[in-house]
Design a protein around this motif. Structure first.
Motif, PDB file in Angstrom:
ATOM      1  N   PHE A 117       0.984  13.330  16.907  1.00  0.00           N
ATOM      2  CA  PHE A 117       0.838  12.348  18.151  1.00  0.00           C
ATOM      3  C   PHE A 117       0.881  10.732  17.498  1.00  0.00           C
ATOM      4  N   PHE A 118       0.148  10.452  16.704  1.00  0.00           N
ATOM      5  CA  PHE A 118      -0.257   9.118  16.174  1.00  0.00           C
ATOM      6  C   PHE A 118       1.370   8.542  15.802  1.00  0.00           C
ATOM      7  N   VAL A 119       2.094   9.428  14.865  1.00  0.00           N
ATOM      8  CA  VAL A 119       3.218   9.189  14.349  1.00  0.00           C
ATOM      9  C   VAL A 119       4.379   8.997  15.612  1.00  0.00           C
ATOM     10  N   LEU A 120       4.359   9.827  16.508  1.00  0.00           N
ATOM     11  CA  LEU A 120       5.384   9.620  17.386  1.00  0.00           C
ATOM     12  C   LEU A 120       4.961   8.660  18.446  1.00  0.00           C
ATOM     13  N   TYR A 145       0.833  11.177   4.506  1.00  0.00           N
ATOM     14  CA  TYR A 145       0.289   9.975   4.283  1.00  0.00           C
ATOM     15  C   TYR A 145       1.298   9.038   4.237  1.00  0.00           C
ATOM     16  N   MET A 146       2.626   9.258   3.752  1.00  0.00           N
ATOM     17  CA  MET A 146       3.624   8.246   3.606  1.00  0.00           C
ATOM     18  C   MET A 146       4.218   7.859   5.105  1.00  0.00           C
ATOM     19  N   ALA A 147       4.143   8.899   5.797  1.00  0.00           N
ATOM     20  CA  ALA A 147       4.572   8.752   7.206  1.00  0.00           C
ATOM     21  C   ALA A 147       3.677   7.999   8.219  1.00  0.00           C
ATOM     22  N   VAL A 148       2.303   8.284   7.907  1.00  0.00           N
ATOM     23  CA  VAL A 148       1.395   7.528   8.923  1.00  0.00           C
ATOM     24  C   VAL A 148       1.236   6.139   8.297  1.00  0.00           C
ATOM     25  N   VAL A 166       0.930  -1.203   0.040  1.00  0.00           N
ATOM     26  CA  VAL A 166      -0.002   0.057   0.064  1.00  0.00           C
ATOM     27  C   VAL A 166       0.774   1.215  -0.162  1.00  0.00           C
ATOM     28  N   ILE A 167       2.329   1.094   0.408  1.00  0.00           N
ATOM     29  CA  ILE A 167       3.148   2.314   0.515  1.00  0.00           C
ATOM     30  C   ILE A 167       3.342   2.723  -0.986  1.00  0.00           C
ATOM     31  N   ILE A 168       3.314   1.537  -1.935  1.00  0.00           N
ATOM     32  CA  ILE A 168       3.630   2.089  -3.325  1.00  0.00           C
ATOM     33  C   ILE A 168       2.377   2.723  -3.836  1.00  0.00           C
ATOM     34  N   ALA A 169       0.852   2.307  -3.515  1.00  0.00           N
ATOM     35  CA  ALA A 169      -0.221   2.880  -3.842  1.00  0.00           C
ATOM     36  C   ALA A 169      -0.247   4.160  -3.408  1.00  0.00           C
ATOM     37  N   VAL A 170      -0.048   4.658  -2.066  1.00  0.00           N
ATOM     38  CA  VAL A 170       0.209   5.938  -1.379  1.00  0.00           C
ATOM     39  C   VAL A 170       1.049   6.708  -2.537  1.00  0.00           C
ATOM     40  N   ALA A 171       2.010   6.030  -2.930  1.00  0.00           N
ATOM     41  CA  ALA A 171       3.095   7.156  -3.730  1.00  0.00           C
ATOM     42  C   ALA A 171       2.488   7.233  -5.129  1.00  0.00           C
TER      43      ALA A 171
END
Length: 431
Positions: free
Chosen positions: A167-170, A241-244, A47-52
């Motif tokens: 906050f979610f990422v951290l 989006y990529m980070a999340v 899905v990371i590729i799909a996000v990109a």
């Protein structure tokens, strides 16, 4: 088809900062809180590729929208561009697809807001529809008060949403670093078709940038403001989006995210952070999800009303929808009509296929945007021609990777809309 009669124009009150936040308020919502889980269930860690891919397609479309809006800064977005640079049929189709797709998306956002709110309060799910209707009513009243108050409300909403995602990422990052290798292996769990399907769905998660173009009539120095706001907005969203997505998959794995998407009144990111940061962490993220849904709803009412305003000006919709208030800041009848339409969709209470349907409709909408962009003169063009060509081909390609029943219904609605448009024109000519 040019508009021969002068029309009252909306005041220009938005700068780069305000326009960027309008775009972020439209983008950061259902996409990041829900669609990443849906797409992960389809494509797995890839899905990371799909996000990109979604980001690349959105960037090309955003640049096409930006240069069109910079040269033709009127409310209506691709509806206006289709008329100006292509044909009335293309213009009408763009406006029709925007209204159909985004009205359903707005109803989804309202229902999502109500679901999250009731989840915090511990109230029965039978109150979801009344809660969603209340949200539609409140956001409609805010928009009726004009773009400036809407802008202030949007800034507050976006700020809370971005803080909760930060906050979610951290909170999840340490866990993602610790076990991420296992959760990303194997990376490819399906065929290339699954990645393309997920890409079509993730593209929708970026499409709020079009709100900047539909507000072109209200932007100061639109030729400079709109492209800058569009690029900054897309860059920030892509990074977010990529980070999340990376942190969510790394922390809890694809199965948890995909499974959480199907649960009643649950979001995949909420489930992920709850397993790591407990109830308190889930509460913080849920607050962000609630504000995000309100932001999406606010900006969709704004964008839909401006397209309906443009269609009323051209008699593609009833003429009274083009009326402005005395201060010339709000197309009040268009806003009211949009609010009523969204409320009616909320009453249906069944929006399970809305995301895929929005994907098809919005991809067709932006295919028309790119086609119109190809007609810009060399003096009007801000970006290379290949940007619009790539955007056009990628939109048409991805549109038909959603479920076949979705794109078949979508094509049927396009035909039905064009029949209405043709009949309307014939009536006007005969009268």
């Amino acid at each position: 088809m040019a508009v021969t009669n002068p029309q009252p124009q909306l005041k220009r009150e938005l700068g780069v900062f305000g326009a960027t936040l309008m775009g972020l308020g439209s983008i950061v919502g259902t996409g990041v809180f829900v669609s990443i889980g849906i797409a992960a269930g389809i494509a797995g860690p890839a899905v990371i590729i799909a996000v990109a891919i979604g980001a690349i397609v959105a960037t090309c479309n955003g640049l096409s929208s930006a240069q069109l809006a910079a040269n033709h800064p009127l409310s209506g977005g691709s509806y206006e561009y289709g008329y100006r640079y292509l044909t009335p049929a293309f213009g009408f189709t763009a406006g029709w697809m925007f209204l159909v797709a985004k009205s359903a998306s707005a109803a989804t956002a309202a229902l999502g807001f109500a679901g999250y709110l009731l989840n915090i309060l511990g109230v029965s799910s039978s109150w979801v529809v009344p809660g969603a209707l209340l949200a539609v009513a409140v956001m409609t009243l805010i928009v009726l008060n004009g773009i400036r108050r809407s802008n202030f409300a949007n800034i507050a909403i976006v700020s809370v949403t971005l803080l909760s995602l930060g906050f979610f990422v951290l909170a999840c990052l340490p866990r993602a670093v610790q076990v991420g290798t296992d959760n990303f292996t194997p990376f490819f769990t399906g065929s290339p078709a699954t990645i393309l399907h997920a890409s079509a769905l993730m593209f929708v998660a970026y499409t709020g940038y079009g709100r900047i173009a539909t507000l072109g009539e209200e932007a100061r120095s639109p030729r400079q403001t709109i492209p800058k706001a569009m690029i900054v907005c897309l860059l920030l969203t892509m990074l977010l989006y990529m980070a999340v997505a990376a942190v969510a998959i790394g922390a809890v794995g694809v199965d948890v995210l995909a499974g959480a998407t199907g649960q009643t009144r649950a979001a995949p990111l909420e489930v992920a952070v709850r397993s790591i940061a407990g109830t308190g962490g889930a509460f913080v993220l849920t607050i962000g999800a609630i504000t995000a849904m309100l932001g999406v709803l606010l900006n969709l009412i704004l964008g839909l009303s401006r397209v309906l305003l443009a269609m009323g000006r051209r008699n593609d919709a009833p003429k009274f929808l083009a009326r402005l208030n005395q201060e010339q800041t709000t197309p009040y009848w268009a806003v009211i009509a949009v609010g009523i339409a969204i409320a009616l969709l909320v009453l249906l209470g069944n929006v399970k296929t809305t995301w895929s349907f929005s994907a098809f409709s919005v991809l067709i909408y932006y295919a028309i945007t790119n086609l119109a962009s190809l007609r810009l003169s060399s003096q009007e063009r801000l970006y290379p021609k290949w940007v619009a060509i790539f955007g056009l081909l990628s939109c048409l390609f991805l549109a038909f990777w959603v479920e076949s029943s979705i794109w078949q219904v979508g094509l049927g609605l396009i035909v039905a809309g064009l029949i209405w448009h043709k009949v309307r024109q014939a009536v006007m000519v005969s009268s």
